[in-house]
Design an enzyme around this catalytic site. Structure first.
Site, short mmCIF file in Angstrom:
data_model
loop_
_atom_site.label_atom_id
_atom_site.label_comp_id
_atom_site.label_asym_id
_atom_site.label_seq_id
_atom_site.Cartn_x
_atom_site.Cartn_y
_atom_site.Cartn_z
N CYS A 86 0.83 -1.19 0.00
CA CYS A 86 0.00 0.00 0.00
C CYS A 86 0.87 1.26 0.00
CB CYS A 86 -0.98 -0.05 1.18
SG CYS A 86 -2.40 1.06 0.99
N HIS A 194 -3.40 -5.74 0.99
CA HIS A 194 -2.72 -5.99 2.26
C HIS A 194 -2.68 -7.48 2.61
CE1 HIS A 194 -2.40 -1.82 3.88
NE2 HIS A 194 -3.41 -1.60 3.06
N GLU A 196 -0.87 -8.89 4.80
CA GLU A 196 -0.69 -9.04 6.25
C GLU A 196 -2.03 -9.02 6.99
OE1 GLU A 196 -0.88 -4.55 5.87
OE2 GLU A 196 -0.38 -6.28 4.63
#
Length: 229
Positions: A86, A194, A196
């Protein structure tokens, strides 16, 4: 294997990245402040999402000049693994470590929701655990995720297999539905979604786990082939 998670003023996904490495891989991971001038101890550097320096001027435009970025460029040149997520992707393009730029979403609205991605290149240290063409659910959260590059750069990305992920349903207007790319060498990857935030079913998806396990596998394979234990 040792991971560094960079922290800029305004980073807000650094803890998510730290926890993803810690819980998914159980490997050593440290927070590294933006003023650091030595990353030699680390094998993989994660440039996380957020609003570094408040996203003043342009997203990533100020972070690009942080002292730590000279060390990120050095690590990339040495072949270490660099992952920008990002805002981290935006920083890597501003720093010239990846081609192109990120513009305002076509809708001019902040988009925050799960997104379906297609794995375009699994012959890469960050994606080897995925199948080619595999569709995965990874969340996005950005207002400036509209990837853009000129025609010559796009042709080069396509020819070299540098397009790592594409959106199945493009949420932001990115050229050629691009969600993530690599450098020519393949050791630097930037992506707007994302991974994660997709490492546990409690989060709605575990599809991001394979990115982290792919990195660890690539590092182990490299060191085993070099006879390093």
């Amino acid at each position: 294997m040792k991971f560094a998670v960079l922290v800029f003023p305004g980073s807000n996904c650094d803890i998510d990245c730290y926890k993803a490495v810690e819980h998914t891989l159980g490997e050593t991971v440290d927070y590294v402040w933006h003023t650091a001038t030595d990353l030699s101890a680390y094998d993989c550097i994660i440039v996380p999402g957020g609003f570094s320096y408040g996203d003043y001027l342009r997203c990533g435009a100020i972070s690009r000049f942080a002292p730590v970025m000279a060390e990120v460029a050095k690590a990339a040149e040495e072949g270490k693994y660099i992952l920008g997520i990002c805002n981290g992707f935006q920083i890597l393009t501003e720093a010239g470590l990846l081609p192109g730029t990120l513009r305002r979403n076509m809708s001019l609205k902040f988009r925050c929701h799960d997104t379906l991605l297609r794995v375009e290149n699994n012959d890469n240290p960050f994606t080897s655990q995925y199948a080619a063409g595999e569709e995965i659910t990874i969340p996005i959260a950005h207002g400036e995720g509209n990837y853009y590059c000129d025609d010559a750069t796009l042709a080069k990305l396509q020819q070299n297999g540098q397009i790592i992920f594409r959106y199945v349903n493009n949420p932001n207007g990115s050229v050629d539905d691009i969600a993530g790319i690599s450098n020519e060498r393949g050791n630097v990857v930037g992506m707007m979604p994302h991974p994660e935030r997709a490492v546990n079913s409690l989060l709605g998806s575990e599809d991001g786990k394979k990115m982290f396990t792919s990195i660890l596998k690539a590092w182990r394979d490299r060191h085993e082939s070099a006879g390093v234990r």
